[in-house]
Design an enzyme around this catalytic site. Structure first.
Site, PDB file in Angstrom:
ATOM      1  N   THR A  18     -56.935 -81.655 -35.937  1.00  0.00           N
ATOM      2  CA  THR A  18     -57.912 -81.139 -34.975  1.00  0.00           C
ATOM      3  C   THR A  18     -57.389 -79.820 -34.405  1.00  0.00           C
ATOM      4  O   THR A  18     -56.299 -79.762 -33.849  1.00  0.00           O
ATOM      5  CB  THR A  18     -58.168 -82.178 -33.871  1.00  0.00           C
ATOM      6  OG1 THR A  18     -58.744 -83.333 -34.496  1.00  0.00           O
ATOM      7  CG2 THR A  18     -59.126 -81.654 -32.816  1.00  0.00           C
ATOM      8  N   SER A  42     -58.503 -91.892 -35.119  1.00  0.00           N
ATOM      9  CA  SER A  42     -57.934 -90.958 -34.148  1.00  0.00           C
ATOM     10  C   SER A  42     -56.456 -91.250 -33.882  1.00  0.00           C
ATOM     11  O   SER A  42     -56.039 -92.407 -33.849  1.00  0.00           O
ATOM     12  CB  SER A  42     -58.712 -91.061 -32.831  1.00  0.00           C
ATOM     13  OG  SER A  42     -58.050 -90.347 -31.805  1.00  0.00           O
ATOM     14  N   LYS A  51     -60.189 -79.702 -38.609  1.00  0.00           N
ATOM     15  CA  LYS A  51     -61.389 -80.156 -37.900  1.00  0.00           C
ATOM     16  C   LYS A  51     -61.597 -79.319 -36.645  1.00  0.00           C
ATOM     17  O   LYS A  51     -60.709 -79.255 -35.791  1.00  0.00           O
ATOM     18  CB  LYS A  51     -61.245 -81.634 -37.512  1.00  0.00           C
ATOM     19  CG  LYS A  51     -62.387 -82.147 -36.637  1.00  0.00           C
ATOM     20  CD  LYS A  51     -62.271 -83.636 -36.363  1.00  0.00           C
ATOM     21  CE  LYS A  51     -63.438 -84.141 -35.547  1.00  0.00           C
ATOM     22  NZ  LYS A  51     -63.376 -83.811 -34.121  1.00  0.00           N
TER      23      LYS A  51
HETATM   24  C1  FNR Z   1     -64.449 -87.608 -29.861  1.00  0.00           C
HETATM   25  N1  FNR Z   1     -64.016 -86.643 -30.758  1.00  0.00           N
HETATM   26  C2  FNR Z   1     -62.690 -86.629 -31.150  1.00  0.00           C
HETATM   27  N2  FNR Z   1     -62.259 -85.724 -32.077  1.00  0.00           N
HETATM   28  C3  FNR Z   1     -60.973 -85.723 -32.510  1.00  0.00           C
HETATM   29  O1  FNR Z   1     -60.618 -84.892 -33.332  1.00  0.00           O
HETATM   30  N3  FNR Z   1     -60.080 -86.645 -32.014  1.00  0.00           N
HETATM   31  C4  FNR Z   1     -60.444 -87.585 -31.094  1.00  0.00           C
HETATM   32  O2  FNR Z   1     -59.632 -88.411 -30.678  1.00  0.00           O
HETATM   33  C5  FNR Z   1     -61.783 -87.560 -30.607  1.00  0.00           C
HETATM   34  N4  FNR Z   1     -62.180 -88.452 -29.660  1.00  0.00           N
HETATM   35  C6  FNR Z   1     -63.513 -88.508 -29.293  1.00  0.00           C
HETATM   36  C7  FNR Z   1     -63.929 -89.505 -28.405  1.00  0.00           C
HETATM   37  C8  FNR Z   1     -65.273 -89.629 -28.107  1.00  0.00           C
HETATM   38  C9  FNR Z   1     -65.720 -90.718 -27.181  1.00  0.00           C
HETATM   39  C10 FNR Z   1     -66.217 -88.747 -28.688  1.00  0.00           C
HETATM   40  C11 FNR Z   1     -67.694 -88.888 -28.399  1.00  0.00           C
HETATM   41  C12 FNR Z   1     -65.806 -87.750 -29.544  1.00  0.00           C
HETATM   42  C13 FNR Z   1     -64.997 -85.719 -31.407  1.00  0.00           C
HETATM   43  C14 FNR Z   1     -65.610 -86.377 -32.651  1.00  0.00           C
HETATM   44  O3  FNR Z   1     -64.657 -86.489 -33.669  1.00  0.00           O
HETATM   45  C15 FNR Z   1     -66.800 -85.580 -33.203  1.00  0.00           C
HETATM   46  O4  FNR Z   1     -66.406 -84.243 -33.407  1.00  0.00           O
HETATM   47  C16 FNR Z   1     -68.035 -85.623 -32.318  1.00  0.00           C
HETATM   48  O5  FNR Z   1     -68.178 -86.872 -31.684  1.00  0.00           O
HETATM   49  C17 FNR Z   1     -69.273 -85.340 -33.151  1.00  0.00           C
HETATM   50  O6  FNR Z   1     -70.414 -85.240 -32.350  1.00  0.00           O
HETATM   51  P1  FNR Z   1     -71.444 -86.456 -32.103  1.00  0.00           P
HETATM   52  O7  FNR Z   1     -71.683 -87.162 -33.423  1.00  0.00           O
HETATM   53  O8  FNR Z   1     -70.804 -87.355 -31.103  1.00  0.00           O
HETATM   54  O9  FNR Z   1     -72.662 -85.771 -31.593  1.00  0.00           O
END
Ligand code: FNR
Length: 406
Positions: free
Chosen positions: A202, A153, A278
């Site tokens: 993203t 990230s 994404k």
């Molecule tokens: C995320 N996600 C996320 N996505 C992204 O593009 N940049 C980011 O910094 C973050 N940060 C983030 C933090 C936390 C704590 C979570 C739980 C999620 C979204 C992540 O990439 C992904 O799309 C989801 O977590 C997928 O779903 P599940 O596997 O958590 O159900």
């Protein structure tokens, strides 16, 4: 007929003889450098008794701060989409084939020219040091020992250079475009120079969702922990700004609400590595992405953290896959918790999947060892699903594995 005692004894002997399926064991003992800070010691702290991804949740909850748990576990608003992500998988029934030789399984995939031992990546998740002091280094080492690709990230607490050095597996970089576009350009160049093999832009987060649990919990990063990718960026001092906001404005200083297709073309003009988008749910956006020449898309609703009541990603996937029609690879994330979920996603058009929360729970429960165990369990469950459905090779996984809707 063996007594219960005999059965237990032979089970113990089976385990002692190393007959438990291989992929739950580390491929080899990690070197002291790879073992990191206390990963092995921590493996004894309960995670060894985790046999499914769900088992990590109570372990992580017990170890993490309340605020960190709320941040990771929480989702947007009434948390309906995050629930649908799971329910969507549970609704899909599978159609096995019997009497197929599944004694050799091959779950390798080739994604954007990269050979992966199994089609599971670590989705980008922010702020790993809020979950475990070893933060992203623990995640990277675990990804390395399992052969998984980690998507780092923008909002990581460890520099991209350190992360790439910590793993022998490829690292991809997730980009949140910043208001300062020149800073963004330098950030992309920095990630690519560090060795990142792909860029995931993203596109579902022009602003953040109404994450009420996160807002209430008011997570602050531990002292001395920050966002090394954002060093030099002119933002207000408060490092927890994006985590616990209830500002007068819904806009964030770390997210670009004015991001459009213009930036997609701009990024492609200099990135020098494949660009993936994404956060695509709409087939029309998927079509446009192909026409803009991006290398891949990731069907995602951000784990239900942004637009509540957006559909489950497994429900959005078929429409996107139909529109893309094999022109570029599709990844998906959201709710993947079981090997059968991976199988269903592949059957509906994904080349690979990502997991988010499950490995963060592994990190919270047991650091590097926890993340590695999460990956091994899911890989092994996927192998089980392939064997039991009667499809020993990835290329044989298509809609014929799905029980027809009644
Ligand atoms: C995320 N996600 C996320 N996505 C992204 O593009 N940049 C980011 O910094 C973050 N940060 C983030 C933090 C936390 C704590 C979570 C739980 C999620 C979204 C992540 O990439 C992904 O799309 C989801 O977590 C997928 O779903 P599940 O596997 O958590 O159900």
């Amino acid at each position: 007929m063996p007594t219960r005692r005999e059965t237990l004894k032979s089970a113990a002997a089976f385990a002692a003889a190393g007959a438990w399926p291989l992929s739950l064991r580390p491929a080899r003992s990690p070197s002291p450098a790879e073992a990191g800070t206390g990963a092995q010691a921590e493996s004894a702290a309960g995670a060894d008794e985790a046999y499914s991804l769900f088992d990590f949740e109570p372990l992580a909850k017990a170890k993490m701060s309340h605020a960190a748990w709320e941040y990771v576990n929480g989702a947007a608003a009434d948390e309906i989409t995050v629930r649908w992500n799971r329910e969507g998988f549970n609704r899909i029934r599978l159609m096995p084939r019997a009497l197929v030789d599944v004694s050799k399984l091959d779950c390798r995939v080739n994604l954007l020219g990269q050979e992966m031992p199994f089609p599971i990546l670590l989705a980008p998740t922010a702020s790993h040091k809020a979950t475990h002091p070893d933060g992203e280094l623990a995640t990277a080492r675990a990804a390395g020992s399992c052969g998984a690709t980690m998507v780092l990230s923008t909002l990581s607490n460890t520099s991209v250079e350190e992360v790439v050095r910590a793993t022998k597996s490829p690292v991809w970089f997730q980009l949140y475009v910043q208001h300062d576009r020149e800073f963004t350009r330098e950030l992309v160049k920095r990630a690519v120079a560090a060795g990142c093999k792909a860029l995931c832009l993203t596109v579902d987060t022009p602003i953040s969702g109404a994450r009420n649990r996160e807002q209430r919990a008011k997570l602050a990063l531990p002292p001395g922990v920050g966002y090394p990718q954002l060093t030099g960026l002119k933002i207000p001092d408060d490092p927890s700004l994006h985590l616990a906001r209830l500002e007068s404005s819904i806009f964030s200083s770390l997210l670009s609400a004015d991001l459009t297709w213009k930036e997609v073309a701009w990024l492609q003009s200099f990135a020098g590595v494949p660009l993936l988008l994404k956060g695509i749910l709409n087939p029309a956006d998927a079509d446009r992405a192909v026409k803009e020449g991006v290398a891949g898309i990731i069907v995602s609703n951000h784990g239900g953290r942004n637009l509540d009541t957006a559909p489950a990603t497994i429900d959005a996937l078929p429409g996107v896959a139909e529109k893309v029609a094999g022109r570029i690879p599709i990844l998906m994330d959201g709710g993947i918790r079981r090997g059968t979920d991976v199988l269903k996603a592949l059957a509906l058009g994904a080349t690979a999947v990502q997991i988010g929360r499950p490995y963060v729970y592994g990190l919270g429960a047991a650091g590097e060892a926890g993340v590695a165990r999460v990956l091994r369990i899911l890989q092994q469950e996927f192998e089980m699903a392939m064997a039991l459905i009667g499809r020993p090779r990835i290329r044989d996984i298509d809609r014929s594995v799905l029980w027809p809707a009644t």
